[in-house]
Design an enzyme around this catalytic site. Structure first.
Site, short mmCIF file in Angstrom:
data_model
loop_
_atom_site.label_atom_id
_atom_site.label_comp_id
_atom_site.label_asym_id
_atom_site.label_seq_id
_atom_site.Cartn_x
_atom_site.Cartn_y
_atom_site.Cartn_z
N VAL A 196 0.82 -1.22 0.00
CA VAL A 196 0.00 0.00 0.00
C VAL A 196 0.85 1.27 0.00
O VAL A 196 0.32 2.37 -0.13
CB VAL A 196 -1.00 0.04 1.20
CG1 VAL A 196 -2.06 -1.00 1.07
CG2 VAL A 196 -0.27 -0.07 2.54
N LYS A 198 5.18 2.86 -0.64
CA LYS A 198 6.61 2.61 -0.86
C LYS A 198 7.34 3.89 -0.47
O LYS A 198 7.03 4.95 -1.02
CB LYS A 198 6.83 2.30 -2.34
CG LYS A 198 8.03 1.46 -2.64
CD LYS A 198 7.91 0.95 -4.07
CE LYS A 198 9.15 0.38 -4.67
NZ LYS A 198 10.10 -0.32 -3.92
N GLY A 199 8.22 3.80 0.49
CA GLY A 199 8.95 5.00 0.93
C GLY A 199 10.41 4.89 0.57
O GLY A 199 10.82 4.00 -0.18
N ALA A 202 11.57 1.87 3.08
CA ALA A 202 10.75 0.69 3.40
C ALA A 202 9.49 0.65 2.55
O ALA A 202 9.14 1.63 1.88
CB ALA A 202 10.38 0.76 4.88
N GLU A 203 8.85 -0.51 2.59
CA GLU A 203 7.57 -0.68 1.90
C GLU A 203 6.50 -0.97 2.94
O GLU A 203 6.77 -1.63 3.94
CB GLU A 203 7.65 -1.86 0.93
CG GLU A 203 8.58 -1.59 -0.23
CD GLU A 203 8.75 -2.80 -1.14
OE1 GLU A 203 8.54 -3.95 -0.67
OE2 GLU A 203 9.11 -2.60 -2.31
N LYS A 224 5.22 -2.23 7.97
CA LYS A 224 6.26 -1.49 7.26
C LYS A 224 7.51 -2.35 7.29
O LYS A 224 8.01 -2.70 8.37
CB LYS A 224 6.49 -0.14 7.95
CG LYS A 224 7.38 0.79 7.19
CD LYS A 224 7.29 2.19 7.76
CE LYS A 224 8.16 3.16 6.98
NZ LYS A 224 8.07 4.52 7.52
N ASP A 324 9.35 15.58 8.23
CA ASP A 324 8.99 15.20 6.86
C ASP A 324 7.47 15.23 6.70
O ASP A 324 6.87 14.30 6.16
CB ASP A 324 9.57 13.81 6.53
CG ASP A 324 9.63 13.55 5.03
OD1 ASP A 324 9.55 14.53 4.25
OD2 ASP A 324 9.74 12.37 4.63
N1 ADE Z 1 0.23 3.63 4.09
C1 ADE Z 1 1.25 3.76 4.92
N2 ADE Z 1 0.91 3.38 6.14
C2 ADE Z 1 -0.38 2.99 6.07
C3 ADE Z 1 -1.30 2.51 7.03
N3 ADE Z 1 -0.94 2.36 8.27
N4 ADE Z 1 -2.53 2.24 6.64
C4 ADE Z 1 -2.86 2.42 5.38
N5 ADE Z 1 -2.05 2.85 4.43
C5 ADE Z 1 -0.81 3.14 4.78
#
Ligand code: ADE
Length: 510
Positions: A196, A198-199, A202-203, A224, A324
């Protein structure tokens, strides 16, 4: 020894000793002025046919006393010392005060040689300490297991952005599950679903946290996942989350951290919010005035809580700066309030941090959202407030994004991030030209002044992105402005509906 020609000492032949705990008192009634000018008081304690007896006398310390030279005659009290190499249980002492050999003091070796008092004094406290330690360890273990079980069986209430905990758990500010690291032995039963997010490091995956024996019973969570090489980012975020005082309805709820050794991955497990991040949400929805107040007000509350050095209940808390803040790092909960996420660049502002430590933390964040003083690395590092002021600037851009998608502004355009199209990759140098040289800020069109609430909010946004960091209002002040704005402006439902219809976006409006 100061010569004392008139030492007065007890002086009796051996007689039964009257002893209690570690003292013996002589029943000698004879006090004698010692004959020699250098004489001191002395005493002997020994056993005779198993019975303790004591003898008192004057003695010249220059002469041996039962084969020993007295070394303690300058003492004011008679401290018994065992004479080794003699018959068992032979003690002597000397002192220089009047009749000081009347009372004999024994150190830990004890006079009675009765093991019971010795045992009571030395062993019992040690035993108590061991029992207390074992009990504490046992309680901690049971508490930890219960927490883990509670987490496994109850999980997270993603609707309220809160892990469901018992009141007992909640009252413990060092909540074990928030601080613990799950080692391989106690990994949560989690099944990863779709990606859901992508940073940088981490993903993020949507995942199922199993609740019981069957596959049907589970709770959605977000995981994460950091590769082993990104240990530092995982640790930073974990440390930020581990502060139990960070818990707040507008901060992403943390569940636990795991070292997934077998896969060489680090995990952070949190609440899952199906509406996704604020940028995705604003791209897909036009919002009404009430939603603007809800999203904006809760965003400000989240940032104010992060920056605060007290919890809402008044407990002390370390102030944290996010560094950030951007719409991608804000999640939208099902009740349309926000919670902050991604604390990978965050910083805990301890009072004892030096400017060097603060400076070492460097220029971090996302260029598009960086305050002018961050872009040119000219923050006032003497003042920890400057980090908060930089966060407030970024928050202003997010508030602008939310407002730009509100039907109350009139003509709502397609979502665009601050400073232009999403696909444009903005670097620090080009942002410097816009934000510092040209003092550019996202546009606030004249039509925004048609709605009293939006008008007031726009002024607050402008105060938050002031070029001068000192002139910016605090996040807490923005929270209060939202209270004033939303109570002063009674939701003009008809006006909202009208502008949504005018803008032709009514299907999207929620
Ligand atoms: N994207 C990043 N973290 C999330 C989360 N905790 N719930 C839903 N989408 C996300």
């Amino acid at each position: 020894h100061t010569p004392n020609p008139q030492s007065v000492c007890k002086s009796c032949d051996p007689q039964p000793a009257n002893c209690k705990s570690n003292q013996c008192i002589t029943s000698c009634s004879v006090s004698k002025t010692c004959p020699g000018p250098d004489d001191v008081c002395a005493a002997v304690w020994r056993r005779n046919k198993g019975k303790p007896i004591m003898e008192t006398m004057c003695h010249n310390p220059a002469l041996p006393f039962h084969g020993q030279y007295l070394t303690d005659y300058n003492n004011s009290v008679c401290l018994m010392k065992q004479v080794k190499g003699m018959e068992d249980d032979f003690y002597i002492c000397s002192c220089n005060q009047e009749e000081c050999n009347d009372r004999l003091f024994f150190t830990d070796e004890g006079v009675e040689k009765n093991p019971l008092p010795v045992l009571l004094v030395s062993v019992v406290p040690a035993l108590i300490a061991v029992v207390v330690l074992l009990s504490a360890f046992y309680c901690y273990h049971v508490f930890h297991q219960q927490n883990l079980k509670a987490t496994k069986t109850k999980g997270i209430d993603s609707e309220t952005c809160a892990i469901i905990m018992s009141d007992d758990d909640r009252s413990d500010s060092s909540s074990a599950n928030a601080n613990s690291l799950n080692h391989n032995t106690e990994l949560l039963p989690i099944q990863l679903d779709t990606i859901v997010g992508k940073g940088r490091f981490a993903e993020v995956y949507r995942a199922k946290l199993k609740q019981g024996a069957t596959d049907e019973s589970f709770q959605m969570v977000a995981v994460k996942i950091f590769p082993y090489e990104e240990y530092a980012s995982w640790k930073t975020e974990w440390e930020i989350f581990s502060d139990a005082e960070l818990r707040h309805e507008n901060v992403l709820q943390f569940l636990t951290a795991e070292d997934r050794k077998a896969e060489r991955r680090y995990w952070l497990i949190t609440a899952y919010h199906e509406r996704g991040n604020l940028q995705e949400f604003l791209t897909e929805h036009v919002i009404g005035w009430d939603e603007l107040c809800r999203l904006g007000g809760s965003l400000a509350r989240g940032v104010a809580h992060l920056h605060a050095d007290r919890t809402p209940c008044g407990r002390p808390k370390v102030a944290i700066v996010h560094r950030d803040l951007k719409s991608v790092n804000v999640l939208v909960k099902s009740d349309l309030s926000c919670c902050l996420c991604d604390f990978g660049l965050s910083l805990r502002l301890h009072n004892f941090m030096t400017p060097e430590e603060l400076a070492n933390s460097g220029q971090v964040g996302t260029a598009r959202y960086m305050a002018p003083e961050v872009l040119e690395s000219r923050m006032d590092l003497e003042n920890i407030e400057s980090f908060k002021q930089a966060d407030v600037y970024s928050m202003a851009l997010v508030l602008w994004e939310i407002t730009s998608r509100c039907s109350a502004i009139g003509d709502v355009r397609e979502y665009e991030p601050p400073f232009g199209k999403l696909k444009d990759h903005l670097c620090v140098e080009s942002m410097k030209d816009d934000v510092i040289r040209d003092r550019l800020r996202p546009e606030i069109p004249a039509s925004w002044t048609n709605h009293a609430g939006v008008h007031l909010l726009s002024s607050t946004i402008e105060e938050c992105w002031d070029h001068d960091p000192e002139a910016r209002v605090t996040a807490q002040c923005v929270v209060e402005r939202f209270i004033e704005i939303s109570s002063a402006v009674i939701s003009p439902l008809s006006a909202d509906t009208k502008s949504a219809q005018d803008s032709g976006n009514d299907e999207e409006e929620i």
